[in-house]
Design an enzyme around this catalytic site. Structure first.
Site, PDB file in Angstrom:
ATOM      1  N   GLU A  83      17.029  13.537  16.736  1.00  0.00           N
ATOM      2  CA  GLU A  83      17.567  13.080  15.782  1.00  0.00           C
ATOM      3  C   GLU A  83      19.181  13.653  16.824  1.00  0.00           C
ATOM      4  OE1 GLU A  83      18.466  14.904  12.420  1.00  0.00           O
ATOM      5  OE2 GLU A  83      17.328  13.518  10.660  1.00  0.00           O
ATOM      6  N   GLU A 134      10.776  11.479   8.852  1.00  0.00           N
ATOM      7  CA  GLU A 134      11.194  12.520   7.994  1.00  0.00           C
ATOM      8  C   GLU A 134      12.108  11.831   6.380  1.00  0.00           C
ATOM      9  OE1 GLU A 134      14.148  15.184   9.018  1.00  0.00           O
ATOM     10  OE2 GLU A 134      13.320  15.827  11.387  1.00  0.00           O
TER      11      GLU A 134
HETATM   12  C1  GAL Z   1      16.795  16.256   9.439  1.00  0.00           C
HETATM   13  C2  GAL Z   1      16.425  16.676  11.048  1.00  0.00           C
HETATM   14  C3  GAL Z   1      15.469  18.243  10.211  1.00  0.00           C
HETATM   15  C4  GAL Z   1      15.864  18.550   8.864  1.00  0.00           C
HETATM   16  C5  GAL Z   1      16.351  17.906   7.319  1.00  0.00           C
HETATM   17  C6  GAL Z   1      16.028  18.867   6.453  1.00  0.00           C
HETATM   18  O1  GAL Z   1      18.263  15.879   9.367  1.00  0.00           O
HETATM   19  O2  GAL Z   1      15.753  16.384  11.801  1.00  0.00           O
HETATM   20  O3  GAL Z   1      15.158  19.245  11.052  1.00  0.00           O
HETATM   21  O4  GAL Z   1      16.934  19.157   9.670  1.00  0.00           O
HETATM   22  O5  GAL Z   1      16.825  16.690   7.885  1.00  0.00           O
HETATM   23  O6  GAL Z   1      17.627  19.322   6.165  1.00  0.00           O
END
Ligand code: GAL
Length: 678
Positions: free
Chosen positions: A154, A310
């Site tokens: 990110e 994700e």
């Molecule tokens: C995303 C990040 C993950 C984890 C997830 C949940 O933004 O890439 O590493 O932190 O949020 O909070």
């Protein structure tokens, strides 16, 4: 350079998530792979935060545990998206290179003990990321488990702008390249105002905290520079990997949730678009924001299938109130992403962490273990996705585009705007939502791109519009397109300077109207519009005094500061039509406007029950109608073909249970068929 594949060698829809097993012993690893098989997991992202455990000191690597992990996953049929761990440099790195720390606008030096990259302009950081990315690629390029590379995490979050001395020096170089000489810079930044004229490059700096508002053109350029530096970091790692490895390389975007990176540019540099999306829990209709993110992910990649890298099985842990997903919601979310073009459904993360900052974040295996609702739904979703493998590679087609321009958003978000109500996020959602409710599929588009495939283009918030992009929109109308532009658009050029000729001037040929004066309203005040055949349309927040130069007034202000003046206009230009709306219409009023605009554009919304999302993916021989029922009760709708999740026949109609999902395959035969509805 090694020849590479544009898509991982995976069959069907991929399923899995971030896997961070360095938190557990080998017994848990063995249990993990057995459970992955049970859930149908076939792709995991590994190593994203593992730098400190792979490179123990500068140049001293320990790959043993990673070798063992990749072998174990491979032996269990799980493929790997191998991360480069550069979003979290080790403690030794910051001890060795204290000047690589990020400094904020107010001079705070960022400490260790969290995550977030070092300064994107630090030479030591750039050398270190290339070293670790290259070492990983060299070692694992031929590992049979590795099907893809995941660079960093990110970009832009949590670290974007950096005011360290190295960053300021790099900004100066970037400006020299952009403007050539100080005259160019002084002109672009309008430094004659407030006495900011520069006579020496050494005096030019980053827009650090200052007594009052900092020069907006300087702020905008610093934003562009930050985006550029982050992209250079990605490119450096990507190329270090590519020197050894052939698998596709990506990084995870945050489509409509982070605004630091210009994804139109970034998408050209990755082999596959990957996106992370988290529901905003305070939003009772978070599925609309989700659909926006999914459509944007597909659009920046030119319509190609993309990877949902994700999302969450249930609650996140970083919002004010972290609301658990209700039964079935995870599957609905997943199917919306899939319907809107995702060919991989992945989560953060496989197993919930017992320690650390994210221990209250949900996971595929929650703290409650496998005797839980979440785990049962994870296993069910894996089985559902197995039945949808044939959808992979099919594409979503749209007749309508909504303009999305990161540069314009960066500029609009600067200080001292005519009203705090001028919010591009709010306007995009306001226009997206009625189309979403009507079941009309939407692409997002950049104002400078070829728009000829669209019957309708909507510009909800195009505050910054270059004259070149305005000419592109004008040509689109001339050639027969329908363009709908909302207020506070085409106001400034690429230096945040008001267009010569006044507000809206570059779009005047297409719209037949320009704005003489903004007439914003006080908080809570509203106005009424007269629209023939309607019973007074309501609007609030913003009105304008329009100067007509060819357009017809479709609606006029009944009251408010613009009483008697035009509010909504329509202009024939060439073979097309340009619409302009100068106020913030309430929902019903916006529906009236959109109905008139659809009629001009030849768009017929499909007949859909309320609360049902329907998206079509077009394959070589079949269409896949993806249905997501957000209602509590069952919905009946028209569909013919085979429902893939149950194998049942849909003989013209289909019943989707309350909260349920369905995917109907309609065979078209080799000759192809009609384009799916909108
Ligand atoms: C995303 C990040 C993950 C984890 C997830 C949940 O933004 O890439 O590493 O932190 O949020 O909070």
């Amino acid at each position: 350079m090694t020849q590479h594949h544009p898509w991982p060698e995976l069959r069907g829809i991929a399923y899995g998530g971030d896997y961070n097993p360095e938190q557990w012993g080998r017994d848990v690893w063995r249990e993990d792979v057995a459970l992955m098989r049970e859930a149908g997991v076939d792709l995991v992202s590994v190593g994203i935060f593992s730098w400190a455990l792979i490179e123990l000191r500068e140049g001293e690597f320990d790959f043993d545990w990673l070798d063992e992990l990749l072998d174990l996953l491979h032996a269990n049929g799980v493929s790997v998206d191998l991360g480069t761990p550069t979003a979290s440099p080790p403690a030794w790195f910051f001890a060795d290179h204290p000047d690589a720390r990020v400094i904020t606008a107010d001079g705070t030096v960022m400490g260790f003990g969290s995550r977030g990259m070092a300064s994107h302009s630090s030479t030591a950081y750039r050398e270190a990321i290339v070293r670790i990315a290259g070492a990983l690629a060299e070692r694992y390029a031929d590992h049979p488990a590795v099907v893809m590379w995941h660079v960093h995490n990110e970009y832009g979050v949590p670290v974007g702008e950096d005011f360290s001395p190295q960053s300021v020096a790099a900004f100066r170089e970037w400006l020299r390249e952009r403007y050539g000489d100080l005259d160019g810079l002084n002109r672009a930044w309008g430094t004659a105002f407030w006495g900011q004229h520069y006579t020496d490059w050494a005096h030019v700096g980053a827009p650090a905290a200052a007594p009052s508002v900092v020069n907006p053109a300087q702020r905008l350029d610093f934003h562009r520079f930050t985006d550029h530096q982050l992209l250079q970091c990605f490119i450096a790692e990507r190329d270090a990997i590519r020197a050894h490895a052939a698998q596709p390389i990506t990084t995870n975007f945050m489509a409509n949730q982070s605004w630091t990176t210009d994804l139109w540019t970034w998408a050209r540099e990755v082999d596959i678009v990957a996106d992370d999306h988290y529901l905003w829990a305070a939003d009772p209709e978070g599925e609309i924001g989700l659909a926006i993110a999914a459509d944007l992910s597909r659009s920046v990649g030119g319509g190609a299938p993309w990877i949902l890298m994700e999302h969450s099985t249930s609650a996140v842990n970083w919002q004010p109130r972290n609301i658990a997903k209700r039964p079935g919601e995870m599957a609905r979310n997943s199917l919306t992403h899939l319907g809107r073009g995702a060919d991989a459904i992945l989560f953060f993360q496989w197993r919930a962490s017992r320690s650390g900052a994210e221990k209250f974040h949900s996971a595929m295996i929650p703290h409650a273990g496998t005797g839980s609702r979440v785990w049962r739904e994870v296993v069910e979703l894996g089985a559902m996705l197995d039945r949808l493998d044939e959808v992979q590679g099919s594409r979503v087609l749209a007749d309508v585009a909504i303009l999305w321009d990161f540069e314009s958003f960066w500029a609009q978000d600067l200080e001292w705007r005519p009203s705090v109500e001028l919010d591009h996020r709010e306007r995009i959602r306001a226009f997206y939502e009625p189309l979403w409710r009507a079941g009309i599929t939407i692409d997002f588009a950049h104002p400078g791109q070829d728009l000829s495939a669209y019957k309708l283009v909507i510009a909800p918030a195009q505050y910054l519009l270059s004259t070149a992009d305005a000419a592109n929109l004008t040509r689109y109308v001339e050639a027969g397109g329908t363009l709908l532009v909302s207020f506070f658009s085409a106001i400034v050029d690429e230096h945040d300077a008001v267009h010569a000729g006044g507000f809206g001037a570059p779009l005047e040929p297409a719209l037949g109207v320009r704005v003489e004066e903004f007439l914003p309203l006080r908080e809570g005040d509203g106005v009424t519009l007269e629209w023939p055949g309607e019973n007074g349309l309501a609007a609030d927040a913003w009105t304008e005094d329009l100067v007509m130069s060819g357009a017809e007034a479709i609606a006029t202000y009944v009251d408010g500061p613009g009483a008697g003046r035009p509010a909504v206009t329509r202009n024939r230009h060439g073979a097309g039509t340009g619409w302009y709306v100068s106020t913030r219409l309430h929902g019903d009023a916006l529906d009236v406007l959109l109905g008139a605009v659809y009629a001009d554009a030849g768009i017929e919304p499909p007949a859909l029950p309320d609360g049902v999302e329907a998206i079509t993916r077009r394959g070589d021989d079949a269409d896949y109608l993806v249905l997501v029922n957000h209602r509590e009760d069952a919905a009946e709708l028209a569909a013919s073909g085979t429902e893939l999740l149950t194998g049942a026949d849909a003989p013209g109609t289909l019943r989707v249970p309350g909260g349920g999902v369905a995917v109907v395959r309609t065979d078209r035969g080799r000759e192809g068929g009609d384009r799916p509805d909108s």
